[in-house]
Design an enzyme around this catalytic site. Structure first.
Site, PDB file in Angstrom:
ATOM      1  N   ARG A  34       0.475  -1.531  -0.081  1.00  0.00           N
ATOM      2  CA  ARG A  34       0.015   0.030   0.154  1.00  0.00           C
ATOM      3  C   ARG A  34       1.180   1.427  -0.227  1.00  0.00           C
ATOM      4  NH1 ARG A  34      -4.235  -2.615   4.448  1.00  0.00           N
ATOM      5  NH2 ARG A  34      -5.607  -3.273   2.336  1.00  0.00           N
ATOM      6  N   LYS A 220     -19.681 -17.122   0.785  1.00  0.00           N
ATOM      7  CA  LYS A 220     -21.424 -16.990   0.695  1.00  0.00           C
ATOM      8  C   LYS A 220     -22.393 -16.561  -0.168  1.00  0.00           C
ATOM      9  CE  LYS A 220     -20.938 -17.413   5.284  1.00  0.00           C
ATOM     10  NZ  LYS A 220     -21.208 -16.905   7.159  1.00  0.00           N
ATOM     11  N   GLY A 376     -11.027  -8.657  -1.595  1.00  0.00           N
ATOM     12  CA  GLY A 376     -10.979  -9.685  -0.647  1.00  0.00           C
ATOM     13  C   GLY A 376     -10.069 -10.860  -1.001  1.00  0.00           C
ATOM     14  N   GLY A 399     -13.424  -3.861  -0.182  1.00  0.00           N
ATOM     15  CA  GLY A 399     -14.566  -3.349   0.399  1.00  0.00           C
ATOM     16  C   GLY A 399     -14.987  -1.792  -0.506  1.00  0.00           C
TER      17      GLY A 399
HETATM   18  P1  AMP Z   1     -15.091 -14.500   0.653  1.00  0.00           P
HETATM   19  O1  AMP Z   1     -14.958 -14.488   2.055  1.00  0.00           O
HETATM   20  O2  AMP Z   1     -16.686 -14.608   0.328  1.00  0.00           O
HETATM   21  O3  AMP Z   1     -14.880 -13.921  -0.109  1.00  0.00           O
HETATM   22  O4  AMP Z   1     -14.815 -16.405   0.601  1.00  0.00           O
HETATM   23  C1  AMP Z   1     -13.878 -16.902   0.707  1.00  0.00           C
HETATM   24  C2  AMP Z   1     -13.549 -18.044   1.332  1.00  0.00           C
HETATM   25  O5  AMP Z   1     -14.346 -19.150   1.344  1.00  0.00           O
HETATM   26  C3  AMP Z   1     -12.313 -18.602   1.709  1.00  0.00           C
HETATM   27  O6  AMP Z   1     -11.338 -18.583   2.827  1.00  0.00           O
HETATM   28  C4  AMP Z   1     -12.360 -20.030   1.089  1.00  0.00           C
HETATM   29  O7  AMP Z   1     -11.715 -20.702   1.581  1.00  0.00           O
HETATM   30  C5  AMP Z   1     -13.743 -19.990   1.613  1.00  0.00           C
HETATM   31  N1  AMP Z   1     -14.319 -21.296   0.572  1.00  0.00           N
HETATM   32  C6  AMP Z   1     -14.641 -21.274  -1.196  1.00  0.00           C
HETATM   33  N2  AMP Z   1     -14.361 -22.342  -1.403  1.00  0.00           N
HETATM   34  C7  AMP Z   1     -15.326 -23.491  -0.112  1.00  0.00           C
HETATM   35  C8  AMP Z   1     -15.333 -24.412  -0.244  1.00  0.00           C
HETATM   36  N3  AMP Z   1     -16.520 -25.549  -0.495  1.00  0.00           N
HETATM   37  N4  AMP Z   1     -16.595 -24.650   1.142  1.00  0.00           N
HETATM   38  C9  AMP Z   1     -15.615 -24.097   2.289  1.00  0.00           C
HETATM   39  N5  AMP Z   1     -15.214 -22.320   2.328  1.00  0.00           N
HETATM   40  C10 AMP Z   1     -14.619 -22.303   1.095  1.00  0.00           C
END
Ligand code: AMP
Length: 418
Positions: A34, A220, A376, A399
């Site tokens: 950064r 999610k 992220g 974000g």
């Molecule tokens: P996000 O912060 O929502 O972008 O999610 C990223 C995180 O989702 C990463 O740390 C991944 O390890 C997790 N992730 C991706 N696919 C899966 C999965 N099939 N089961 C559990 N965690 C997951």
């Protein structure tokens, strides 16, 4: 006004940067990305013969705290700039004002952490846990009022304002947005980093070469729903992957074993599928998964259909058929947005899907596509696979980027544009 058009000779510039770098327990910087990202802006101002008043936050202090002092990064700033910067122990008060006033062309003043003051974020601090609604409202009103004085004071140090902190552009904080009011259009501008971010986002949201493909992964559906909704109005292809896969699979009656799933979002998943159909968007979901018998890199694994996952197994990445299908769509695209991995890429044994998506994006980029990666974990992902050089733009804003893709107006951007 653009930074290239502006001649900083003899001017004092208040530059809001994002020096929120990670520090180890001895206050050594563990990743200076950064800081380096802000150098083109800072150096241009000095090269023009301007002087710098640098403002930033570091961490999430709840008041003055040694741990979050920006003096920890002063030495490294000096190295990067090749100039001995001065430091103001308080971003308000006599010292900062006197030092700012005395700045000569080519000189630099780093202000102490702006978030030592609640006024920076405009959120009350130190409220008792059992504070009543009235007390909360009064505290909020008080901090909003003193925020005006705080912002005015920061603005008074300088002749012009430069915002180069894309990472905080989605916050209407004193130094990221409110301060811009005190400068007329000819004296406020984006820094180079911010300019690049704004252009990259504009290219995927407003200047779209088709086909446009978005790949949304991560854990999610719920955390990505606003983005998905906005993208459904823009993309030709929407690849939804990562942990979301299993919510979609279950919603359609699939067996998903222990895979991550949001049971209260099954209807939402079906709605997204319906909406995609109505809007003519090609929604691409994984058909096969790499499944594991525990949430561990060393788990036993096998491949199976996303709707036939045995009990006690969970999908931790996509399988080869999905990799192939995703890659085909990606390689046929002219605009690509990638946010979120296809699986638990932190475990090497479940990183293959994410790597293959990254590689397909690099190939499409070679063939003339514009690709934006950000938000992220996606940045960690392209860095892990050494693919950052092969995509058009890797965003520094987590974000902020996601809110921009959701279609929100970012206060830090609007404040410069208006
Ligand atoms: P996000 O912060 O929502 O972008 O999610 C990223 C995180 O989702 C990463 O740390 C991944 O390890 C997790 N992730 C991706 N696919 C899966 C999965 N099939 N089961 C559990 N965690 C997951």
């Amino acid at each position: 006004m653009t930074i290239d058009q502006f001649n900083f000779a003899g001017k004092k510039a208040f530059v809001r940067v994002d020096f929120n770098v990670p520090l180890d327990e001895n206050f050594n910087i563990t990743d200076d990305t950064r800081m380096r990202a802000a150098m083109p802006t800072l150096k241009k101002i000095l090269a023009d013969g301007g002087s710098l008043i640098i403002g930033s936050h570091l961490g999430r202090p709840k008041g003055v705290a040694e741990k979050f002092s920006l003096k920890h990064i002063l030495g490294h700033l000096n190295e990067l700039l090749g100039v001995e910067a001065q430091f103001a122990n308080d971003c308000m008060g006599e010292e900062a004002a006197v030092k700012a006033a005395a700045l000569q062309p080519g000189e630099v003043l780093l202000l102490e952490n702006l978030r030592f003051y609640a006024e920076e974020e405009g959120k009350p601090r130190g409220l008792a846990e059992d504070a009543t609604d009235e007390e909360k409202a009064a505290a909020k009103k008080a901090v909003k009022e003193s925020q005006k004085e705080f912002t005015k004071k920061l603005a008074s140090y300088a002749d012009c304002y430069v915002n180069d902190a894309f990472g905080t552009a989605h916050r209407a904080h004193a130094s990221t947005a409110l301060i811009a009011k005190y400068f007329d259009t000819n004296n406020k501008m984006f820094g180079y980093l911010m300019e690049k971010e704004v252009k990259a986002v504009d290219k995927v949201l407003n200047d779209i070469q088709r086909p446009f493909t978005a790949i949304m992964g991560g854990s999610k559906v719920s955390s990505k729903i606003e983005i998905i909704e906005n993208l459904l109005n823009k993309v030709d292809n929407l690849i939804l992957t990562g942990g979301m896969t299993y919510t979609f699979s279950k919603a359609q009656g699939g067996k998903i074993g222990l895979s991550i799933c949001e049971d209260d979002k099954l209807d939402l998943a079906l709605n997204i599928m319906k909406e995609a159909k109505e809007k003519g968007v090609n929604l691409v979901l994984a058909t096969d998964a790499k499944i594991a018998d525990s949430f561990s890199n060393d788990a036993n694994t096998q491949f199976c259909a996303v709707n036939e996952i045995p009990d006690n197994w969970e999908g931790l990445d996509i399988g080869p058929d999905s990799e192939k299908a995703f890659a085909e769509v990606i390689k046929g695209s002219k605009t690509i947005l990638w946010n979120g991995p296809t699986g638990v890429f932190e475990f090497n044994n479940f990183a293959h899907g994410s790597k293959s998506v990254g590689e397909a994006i690099v190939e499409a980029t070679k063939n003339g596509a514009f690709s934006l990666v950000g938000g992220g974990d996606s940045v960690a992902c392209v860095n892990k696979f050494g693919l950052a050089q092969g995509v058009s733009y890797v965003s520094t804003g987590g974000g902020a980027l996601l809110e921009a893709i959701e279609g929100k107006i970012l206060p830090g951007i609007a404040a410069i544009n208006e």
